[in-house]
Design a protein around this motif. Structure first.
Motif, PDB file in Angstrom:
ATOM      1  N   ARG A  56       0.808  -1.234   0.000  1.00 39.06           N
ATOM      2  CA  ARG A  56       0.000   0.000   0.000  1.00 39.06           C
ATOM      3  C   ARG A  56       0.837   1.278   0.000  1.00 39.06           C
ATOM      4  NH1 ARG A  56      -5.224   1.697   2.040  1.00 39.06           N
ATOM      5  NH2 ARG A  56      -6.108  -0.266   1.402  1.00 39.06           N
ATOM      6  N   THR A  57       2.122   1.162  -0.354  1.00 36.35           N
ATOM      7  CA  THR A  57       2.884   2.399  -0.539  1.00 36.35           C
ATOM      8  C   THR A  57       2.447   3.033  -1.847  1.00 36.35           C
ATOM      9  OG1 THR A  57       4.723   1.537   0.725  1.00 36.35           O
ATOM     10  CG2 THR A  57       5.231   3.325  -0.754  1.00 36.35           C
ATOM     11  N   ASP A  77      -7.183   2.148   5.574  1.00 36.54           N
ATOM     12  CA  ASP A  77      -5.829   2.497   5.998  1.00 36.54           C
ATOM     13  C   ASP A  77      -5.490   1.882   7.362  1.00 36.54           C
ATOM     14  OD1 ASP A  77      -5.211   3.952   3.759  1.00 36.54           O
ATOM     15  OD2 ASP A  77      -5.966   5.840   4.570  1.00 36.54           O
ATOM     16  N   ILE A  81      -2.457  -0.560   8.483  1.00 39.65           N
ATOM     17  CA  ILE A  81      -1.484  -0.252   9.541  1.00 39.65           C
ATOM     18  C   ILE A  81      -1.358  -1.453  10.476  1.00 39.65           C
ATOM     19  CG2 ILE A  81      -1.034   1.193  11.580  1.00 39.65           C
ATOM     20  CD1 ILE A  81      -2.351   3.522  10.055  1.00 39.65           C
ATOM     21  N   ARG A  84       0.532  -4.255   8.766  1.00 40.17           N
ATOM     22  CA  ARG A  84       1.966  -3.946   8.665  1.00 40.17           C
ATOM     23  C   ARG A  84       2.651  -4.169  10.002  1.00 40.17           C
ATOM     24  NH1 ARG A  84       2.895   1.751   5.595  1.00 40.17           N
ATOM     25  NH2 ARG A  84       2.226   1.164   3.512  1.00 40.17           N
ATOM     26  N   ARG A  96      14.696   4.008   5.816  1.00 35.57           N
ATOM     27  CA  ARG A  96      14.061   5.205   6.366  1.00 35.57           C
ATOM     28  C   ARG A  96      14.600   5.390   7.773  1.00 35.57           C
ATOM     29  NH1 ARG A  96       8.264   4.856   7.340  1.00 35.57           N
ATOM     30  NH2 ARG A  96       8.572   6.761   8.496  1.00 35.57           N
ATOM     31  N   ILE A  98      15.007   6.998  11.277  1.00 34.77           N
ATOM     32  CA  ILE A  98      14.220   7.848  12.157  1.00 34.77           C
ATOM     33  C   ILE A  98      15.212   8.675  12.967  1.00 34.77           C
ATOM     34  CG2 ILE A  98      12.364   7.856  13.861  1.00 34.77           C
ATOM     35  CD1 ILE A  98      11.987   4.831  13.142  1.00 34.77           C
ATOM     36  N   PRO A  99      15.116  10.011  12.888  1.00 35.48           N
ATOM     37  CA  PRO A  99      16.128  10.808  13.582  1.00 35.48           C
ATOM     38  C   PRO A  99      16.138  10.523  15.081  1.00 35.48           C
ATOM     39  CG  PRO A  99      14.548  12.224  12.416  1.00 35.48           C
ATOM     40  CD  PRO A  99      14.110  10.826  12.221  1.00 35.48           C
TER      41      PRO A  99
ATOM     42  N   LYS B 246       5.996  12.793   8.310  1.00 31.59           N
ATOM     43  CA  LYS B 246       6.304  11.373   8.139  1.00 31.59           C
ATOM     44  C   LYS B 246       7.076  10.804   9.332  1.00 31.59           C
ATOM     45  CE  LYS B 246      10.555  11.066   5.577  1.00 31.59           C
ATOM     46  NZ  LYS B 246      11.220  11.139   4.349  1.00 31.59           N
ATOM     47  N   THR B 247       7.772  11.687  10.070  1.00 35.08           N
ATOM     48  CA  THR B 247       8.481  11.202  11.260  1.00 35.08           C
ATOM     49  C   THR B 247       7.500  10.722  12.327  1.00 35.08           C
ATOM     50  OG1 THR B 247       9.844  13.143  10.874  1.00 35.08           O
ATOM     51  CG2 THR B 247      10.461  11.788  12.711  1.00 35.08           C
ATOM     52  N   ASP B 250       1.135   8.059  11.283  1.00 37.55           N
ATOM     53  CA  ASP B 250       0.773   6.856  10.545  1.00 37.55           C
ATOM     54  C   ASP B 250       0.027   7.253   9.273  1.00 37.55           C
ATOM     55  OD1 ASP B 250       1.527   5.229  12.822  1.00 37.55           O
ATOM     56  OD2 ASP B 250      -0.318   5.942  13.753  1.00 37.55           O
ATOM     57  N   ARG B 251      -0.855   8.243   9.429  1.00 36.34           N
ATOM     58  CA  ARG B 251      -1.663   8.687   8.295  1.00 36.34           C
ATOM     59  C   ARG B 251      -1.486  10.180   8.078  1.00 36.34           C
ATOM     60  NH1 ARG B 251      -7.401   8.313   8.428  1.00 36.34           N
ATOM     61  NH2 ARG B 251      -7.328   8.443  10.693  1.00 36.34           N
ATOM     62  N   LEU B 265      -2.020   6.512   3.979  1.00 40.38           N
ATOM     63  CA  LEU B 265      -0.871   6.173   4.800  1.00 40.38           C
ATOM     64  C   LEU B 265       0.269   7.134   4.459  1.00 40.38           C
ATOM     65  CD1 LEU B 265      -0.973   2.289   4.456  1.00 40.38           C
ATOM     66  CD2 LEU B 265      -1.789   3.678   6.342  1.00 40.38           C
ATOM     67  N   ASP B 267       3.507   6.924   4.010  1.00 41.77           N
ATOM     68  CA  ASP B 267       4.430   6.610   2.917  1.00 41.77           C
ATOM     69  C   ASP B 267       3.727   6.616   1.559  1.00 41.77           C
ATOM     70  OD1 ASP B 267       3.154   4.338   4.006  1.00 41.77           O
ATOM     71  OD2 ASP B 267       4.494   2.997   2.942  1.00 41.77           O
TER      72      ASP B 267
END
Lengths: 236, 287
Positions: A56-57, A77, A81, A84, A96, A98-99, B246-247, B250-251, B265, B267
């Motif tokens: 679903r990207t 959606d 989630i 996933r 990706r 994450i900071p 995005k950080t 979820d949506r 979503l 992404d």
């Protein structure tokens, strides 16, 4: 059957230039529990888009993706989630990051979603990362500065730690040296044995020889050839 | 409540917390006009502006939803309506913990609205001065919210304030300093402490990191994420920055001209945006 895809199509519409680009042109196949399917083809043939549509990207334009009786193209959606987090893992070509989250925490997060305590999740994450030969001093560092190969292994660890029932891999070994590739192959074979269905794009035919049951060869958004691994590899 | 959220997450069930239906805010220039917003958010007959038009969405327990759009898209107005700062022209909102989720929050009197704000919600404004009082100390600001939520025991109030300020990394020696002498990033952290004080089930963030330099921004986001995950607070965050969205989220819901043009979503919105406006926004991201 874990996954059944029927006539999947994807066309990207680029409004600014008024153009359409077709990436998938009617893909159909099914995959069983514990099956490893390798996907090959030139870049631009639709391999990544296929995986992204399942995850679903990308939003498919037409067709259906049935995963354990759920049509992923129609699922909400929030359902995606939840899937996933519990059942479907995905490793992209790029990590990706994450900071300000350490390597161990990046990998531990999916277990925390599953209800593990932070401590237990971190323990398991460290164990898995060590098995993938991530250096001890990197475990509690931020992966932002890691090499491509290190990032790729962190990425993979995050996707497999919760033992997904379906694993989507997009060139997961492209930046790995022979030694790390071997570790990754071992790990994939173990997952496969435990019943995980794996769909992965690879350029490296050596890896496919060791892991995959079947190979799809893609061209222009279609599966052009399909067959047992050795049959396809002999053909190309 | 935290355990409940973890249980539901484990089972993969989505428990609805908030439902918003056809929320609309019109700044009317002519009340007798039957507005015609066919061609955008300005009425073609009288020039009235629809800041928010027929916005509907749901938010689940523990979920983070980000609302993205350029300035003037109506995203802040939407958030302020949900926090009762602005009265909507029409539309409904239901909170599952309030009267069984059957009563429209906008239909209750102002006393009940105040209670909802004080007991169930937390808000972080873009401008810290809107959320905290400059003339009182950091701990005093947090205590303020606790008093509003009917905390009466002085010792407990003090402990809770200090706990939250430490969690948001305010140095201990600054706890009793006036917030007007704080830097922008610190003020924002005090505001977050204050918003979290009553253990809200819904946290509203309006551009919480805008105007802060990137290192402060990253720290603040990191903090919001860890607190949000630890406590499982459902969060709506307004931002114009897809990186920030995005950080945390979820949506993502994309707004333009007062309406929601698409949602999906995080992404998916970033990699495969459907709407022309979203594509324009994504293609405008630098590097």
């Amino acid at each position: 059957m874990v996954l059944e895809i029927k006539d999947l199509r994807k066309t990207f519409t680029m409004h600014a230039i008024g153009k359409q680009l077709t990436a998938l042109n009617g893909v159909s196949f099914s995959a069983n529990e514990g099956e490893f399917i390798g996907i090959m083809g030139k870049s631009g043939s639709g391999k990544s888009t296929l995986l992204k549509c399942i995850y679903r990207t990308c939003l498919p334009t037409a067709g259906s993706i049935i995963y354990h009786n759920i049509d992923l193209t129609k699922a909400k959606d929030n359902e995606i989630i939840a899937l996933r987090r519990k059942e479907i893992g995905y490793v992209s070509q790029f990590l990706r990051v994450i900071p300000r989250v350490t390597t161990v925490d990046v990998v531990a997060e999916p277990l925390i979603w599953k209800g593990y305590t932070r401590e237990k999740a971190r323990d398991e994450a460290s164990y898995l990362l060590r098995k993938l030969e991530i250096k001890e001093e990197l475990l509690n560092a931020y992966p932002t500065t890691f090499s491509g190969g290190e990032k790729q292994r962190v990425n993979l660890a995050r996707a497999i730690i919760s033992r997904p029932s379906l694993l989507l891999l997009d060139e997961p070994t492209s930046a790995l040296d022979a030694e790390s590739s071997k570790k990754v192959v071992e790990m994939m074979l173990k997952l496969k044995q435990e019943g995980t269905t794996i769909l992965g794009t690879f350029h490296n035919t050596e890896i496919l020889k060791k892991t995959s049951d079947r190979i799809f060869f893609m061209k222009n958004g279609c599966i052009e050839k399909t067959g047992k691994t050795h049959e396809i590899l002999e053909m190309i | 409540m935290c355990a409940l959220i973890q249980d539901s997450a484990k089972k993969g069930e989505n428990i609805m917390l908030l439902e918003v239906k056809a929320l609309t805010k019109i700044y009317s220039k002519n009340d007798t006009c039957k507005h015609d917003f066919e061609k955008g958010n300005v009425c073609v007959k009288c020039g009235s502006v629809a800041a928010v038009k027929d916005v509907s969405f749901r938010l689940d327990e523990g979920e983070v939803l980000s609302i993205v759009g350029e300035s003037g898209s109506g995203k802040s107005t939407l958030l302020k309506i949900l926090y009762f700062d602005i009265e909507p022209t029409r539309g409904e909102t239901y909170l599952s913990s309030f009267e069984g989720g059957k009563r429209n929050l906008f239909s209750v009197d102002s006393k009940r609205k105040r209670e909802l704000r004080n007991f169930n919600m937390g808000m972080v404004y873009q401008n810290p001065e809107d959320g905290i009082k400059p003339g009182i100390s950091a701990s005093g600001n947090v205590a303020d919210k606790l008093l509003a939520a009917n905390w009466r025991d002085f010792g407990r109030i003090k402990n809770r304030s200090l706990e939250l300020l430490s969690k948001t990394e305010i140095p201990e020696q600054r706890f009793y300093d006036l917030t007007k002498n704080f830097s922008g990033g610190m003020k924002q952290r005090v505001q977050i402490s204050k918003a979290m004080a009553n253990n809200p089930e819904l946290l509203l963030l309006d551009e919480p990191t805008t105007g802060l330099d990137v290192s402060v921004q990253a720290r603040l986001l990191d903090m919001i994420r860890s607190i949000q995950q630890e406590l499982g607070i459902a969060t709506i965050m307004v931002t114009h920055d897809f990186g920030v969205a995005k950080t945390l989220a979820d949506r993502i819901m994309v707004m333009c001209g007062g309406v929601v043009v698409e949602s999906g979503l995080a992404d998916q919105i970033l990699e495969d945006p459907q709407h022309e406006y979203t594509q324009l926004l994504i293609n405008s991201i630098l590097g």
